[in-house]
Write a protein that holds these residues in place. Structure first.
Motif, PDB file in Angstrom:
ATOM      1  N   TYR A  88       0.827  -1.195   0.000  1.00 18.42           N
ATOM      2  CA  TYR A  88       0.000   0.000   0.000  1.00 18.42           C
ATOM      3  C   TYR A  88       0.870   1.257   0.000  1.00 18.42           C
ATOM      4  O   TYR A  88       2.094   1.199   0.158  1.00 18.42           O
ATOM      5  CB  TYR A  88      -0.934  -0.003   1.212  1.00 18.42           C
ATOM      6  CG  TYR A  88      -0.245  -0.232   2.546  1.00 18.42           C
ATOM      7  CD1 TYR A  88       0.583   0.747   3.105  1.00 18.42           C
ATOM      8  CD2 TYR A  88      -0.422  -1.423   3.260  1.00 18.42           C
ATOM      9  CE1 TYR A  88       1.199   0.553   4.312  1.00 18.42           C
ATOM     10  CE2 TYR A  88       0.210  -1.631   4.474  1.00 18.42           C
ATOM     11  CZ  TYR A  88       1.013  -0.632   4.999  1.00 18.42           C
ATOM     12  OH  TYR A  88       1.650  -0.842   6.206  1.00 18.42           O
ATOM     13  N   SER A  91       4.159   2.113   2.372  1.00 20.73           N
ATOM     14  CA  SER A  91       4.732   0.871   2.895  1.00 20.73           C
ATOM     15  C   SER A  91       6.231   0.758   2.639  1.00 20.73           C
ATOM     16  O   SER A  91       6.869  -0.197   3.090  1.00 20.73           O
ATOM     17  CB  SER A  91       4.015  -0.348   2.289  1.00 20.73           C
ATOM     18  OG  SER A  91       4.148  -0.356   0.873  1.00 20.73           O
ATOM     19  N   LEU A 223       0.659  -1.029  -6.324  1.00 25.03           N
ATOM     20  CA  LEU A 223      -0.367  -0.960  -5.287  1.00 25.03           C
ATOM     21  C   LEU A 223      -1.340  -2.116  -5.465  1.00 25.03           C
ATOM     22  O   LEU A 223      -1.858  -2.670  -4.500  1.00 25.03           O
ATOM     23  CB  LEU A 223      -1.134   0.363  -5.369  1.00 25.03           C
ATOM     24  CG  LEU A 223      -0.371   1.635  -4.957  1.00 25.03           C
ATOM     25  CD1 LEU A 223      -1.188   2.862  -5.323  1.00 25.03           C
ATOM     26  CD2 LEU A 223      -0.092   1.611  -3.479  1.00 25.03           C
ATOM     27  N   LEU A 225      -4.413  -2.160  -6.814  1.00 23.95           N
ATOM     28  CA  LEU A 225      -5.796  -1.870  -6.430  1.00 23.95           C
ATOM     29  C   LEU A 225      -6.797  -2.272  -7.498  1.00 23.95           C
ATOM     30  O   LEU A 225      -7.921  -2.666  -7.192  1.00 23.95           O
ATOM     31  CB  LEU A 225      -5.938  -0.374  -6.110  1.00 23.95           C
ATOM     32  CG  LEU A 225      -5.096   0.138  -4.940  1.00 23.95           C
ATOM     33  CD1 LEU A 225      -5.301   1.637  -4.767  1.00 23.95           C
ATOM     34  CD2 LEU A 225      -5.449  -0.593  -3.652  1.00 23.95           C
ATOM     35  N   ARG A 318       0.135   2.282   9.728  1.00 23.28           N
ATOM     36  CA  ARG A 318       1.213   2.284   8.766  1.00 23.28           C
ATOM     37  C   ARG A 318       2.454   2.829   9.454  1.00 23.28           C
ATOM     38  O   ARG A 318       2.368   3.617  10.402  1.00 23.28           O
ATOM     39  CB  ARG A 318       0.843   3.126   7.553  1.00 23.28           C
ATOM     40  CG  ARG A 318      -0.337   2.535   6.791  1.00 23.28           C
ATOM     41  CD  ARG A 318      -0.724   3.355   5.585  1.00 23.28           C
ATOM     42  NE  ARG A 318      -1.866   2.749   4.901  1.00 23.28           N
ATOM     43  CZ  ARG A 318      -2.423   3.226   3.807  1.00 23.28           C
ATOM     44  NH1 ARG A 318      -1.943   4.327   3.261  1.00 23.28           N
ATOM     45  NH2 ARG A 318      -3.448   2.618   3.253  1.00 23.28           N
TER      46      ARG A 318
END
Length: 348
Positions: A88, A91, A223, A225, A318
């Motif tokens: 993400y 990260s 990512l 997504l 995070r």
């Protein structure tokens, strides 16, 4: 008093917004200048272009070590040179790519970093490093910046892409590191025909990385997504048996927190604090017929000045969020306690 010395950039922060910026600056490939050819390599500006700063702020996480071990295998001719990073925002994907950039571009600084962390990595005499940070610069395709950096002209039809034989010929006997950062939005914005060409090229690039005689290394961050990007990621990961390198890991958490927050830790004083804490806790637990966790001493040594249970409570955050929160707590509690426990996290 805590037996630690905070990093200067944390101590000097005048407010929380400055603390956020100082403690874990976002890798934005500041002032990035793409390669103009073999004798004009890509350049980075700001802190990102300073190898001394980068290595001073880089902890060799399990992900970095995994990629470096894979690169060693590729250099020896026993592994595929493709490394898809999956994680993400925030990260650490871009930081990994930036670290690899400086390892290959600034081997002198890299040798000192490897020595500091007792790591072994082959010396890279000369390499062509091709960063393609798609969040800061846009390209029509992926092959143009690669072939331009290699000094090779490749003619490609509008409905085609460079194949493996063309890529292999362009690489020749050179050591090449291609770093593609944040491909998701750039790829999702392409038409279906453009996406097909990009998929075809990345498949060819991944295939060439498998050739033992061809020193091509590809590191690309996702990512993941959208469904289209997930398909692209699977294509790139094929030489690795379909597996990407997952960034979300908890095993490095204690070490990263200590490294990024503290300039130094007084280990002798910390040992005294930990033993005193364990003695008090043991006495209280014995009154209740309980025993101290056998691993608590080791965990405390690794997580000090924080109690390990306190860090685990925050592990869902995070890393960037956690570091900012912990920095604020340490600055507030520096002279008020000798170990930080759960009750030190107040409503504010």
């Amino acid at each position: 008093m805590l037996a630690v010395q905070l990093r200067s950039e944390i101590l000097s922060a005048r407010n929380e917004s400055e603390l956020v910026k100082n403690i874990n600056p976002v890798i934005s490939w500041e002032n990035f200048k793409p390669s103009e050819g073999p004798h004009s390599p890509a350049e980075l500006g700001g802190l990102e272009g300073d190898p001394e700063w980068v290595f001073a702020h880089t902890f060799p996480t399990s992900v970095i070590k995994e990629v470096l071990n894979g690169l060693k295998e590729k250099i020896k001719g026993t592994g595929a040179g493709v490394f898809p990073l999956d994680g993400y925002l925030g990260s650490g994907k871009s930081h990994v790519l930036l670290t690899l950039y400086h390892i290959f571009r600034n081997p002198g600084y890299a040798r000192n970093w490897f020595k500091k962390w007792n790591m072994d990595f082959p010396e890279i005499d000369e390499a062509v490093v091709i960063p393609i940070p798609l969040q800061s610069i846009s390209y029509e395709d992926l092959w143009s910046p690669i072939f331009k950096a290699l000094g090779v002209n490749i003619s490609v039809r509008e409905d085609d892409w460079p194949k493996s034989k063309e890529i292999k010929r362009a690489i020749a006997d050179k050591t090449v590191l291609v770093l593609i950062d944040e491909i998701d939005n750039w790829y999702d914005a392409k038409s279906n025909r453009e996406k097909a060409r990009i998929r075809g090229f990345l498949q060819s690039l991944s295939e060439v990385s498998e050739y033992p005689e061809c020193q091509l290394n590809l590191v690309i961050s996702f990512l993941g997504l959208s469904d289209d990007v997930k398909v692209l990621r699977d294509i790139v990961a094929r030489p690795r048996g379909g597996s990407s390198i997952v960034m979300q890991r908890t095993e490095d958490m204690f070490d990263i927190v200590r490294f990024r927050l503290f300039e130094s830790i007084d280990e002798e004083k910390a040992e005294f604090v930990i033993m005193d804490y364990l003695k008090k806790v043991s006495e209280e637990l014995k009154k209740k017929g309980l025993d101290v966790n056998a691993h608590l001493k080791d965990d405390l040594k690794r997580s000090y000045p924080f109690h390990p249970a306190f860090l685990r409570t925050l592990s869902a955050l995070r890393v960037r969020q956690m570091l900012v929160m912990l920095a604020v707590i340490v600055k507030r509690k520096m002279d008020k306690t000798d170990i930080i426990i759960a009750s030190d996290l107040d409503d504010d």
